[in-house]
Design an enzyme around this catalytic site. Structure first.
Site: not given
Length: 236
Positions: A183-184
């Protein structure tokens, strides 16, 4: 780019699927006539795959993407995005921690020209309920991502994201994270590529049984430093 593919990453989430699948169908049907719900089922042993297959037999818009062995969240998302049929691809956590009332905003941001859209639990207008430990860990983590990796976003790990499929497919070969850090990394690498990213506040409630362990926090911190190394030293 009218069609929407929603991905539900799943690992032993049979009970959560009972609510997530019909809720997803209802939310999608309200905003588009053309959609699919891809369940990226990652080596579950609790009957999740069989449950999704039963749904598929009733409604072909529900698609099972099964893995015999666990891939990890990141690899499962890569696989599901590649398999998606439509030009807008979204994913969110199967526990529906983020209110699905935000799905029109998520899809709408992509339709309006964003390459990536992401819900945020940490913007001033966000409405969240979670334990103090998770709140402290999340704010500390996101502060480190902004400081070390130069991100301009508030929240990088909210499991409620949408993409222009063609744009995220261009980025996936650079994303190395196999699990939660995906996600990051997708947001950081997207910013570095000049992608237009829309971030908006959401209503979010902590799901049952979610905990923060020290080894998780340590692992995430290590991955922040690892991505910094890849970007600035290894030039990957």
């Amino acid at each position: 780019m009218n069609g929407v593919s929603v991905i539900l990453p799943v690992y032993n989430d049979r009970t959560a699927l009972e609510e997530a699948i019909p809720a997803s169908i209802a939310a999608l049907a309200a905003i588009t006539e053309t959609f699919e719900v891809i369940v990226a089922e990652d080596g579950s042993t609790d009957g999740s795959a069989e449950f999704v297959q039963e749904w598929h037999e009733k409604d072909s818009r529900v698609v099972l993407l099964h893995a015999d062995e666990r891939l990890g969240r990141g690899r499962a998302l890569n696989r599901a995005i590649a398999a998606a049929r439509y030009g807008i691809v979204c994913y969110y956590d199967v526990d529906l921690a983020t209110d699905l009332a935000h799905l029109p905003e998520l899809v709408g941001a992509i339709r309006d020209g964003a390459d990536i859209a992401t819900g945020s639990r940490l913007m001033p207008d966000s409405n969240i309920v979670r334990s103090g430990g998770r709140e402290i860990a999340s704010r500390g983590y996101n502060f480190l991502v902004r400081t070390i990796l130069g991100s301009r976003l508030y929240d990088h790990q909210c499991g409620f994201k949408g993409f222009r499929r063609d744009r995220i497919l261009e980025l996936i070969p650079e994303i190395q994270a196999p699990h939660w850090f995906w996600d990051t990394e997708s947001l950081v690498r997207g910013q570095r590529k000049g992608y237009r990213i829309a971030e908006f506040p959401v209503v979010w409630r902590q799901g049952p049984g979610t905990t923060v362990r020290f080894k998780d926090i340590f692992s995430m911190g290590s991955q922040i430093l690892g991505l910094w190394w890849q970007i600035h030293v290894a030039k990957s």
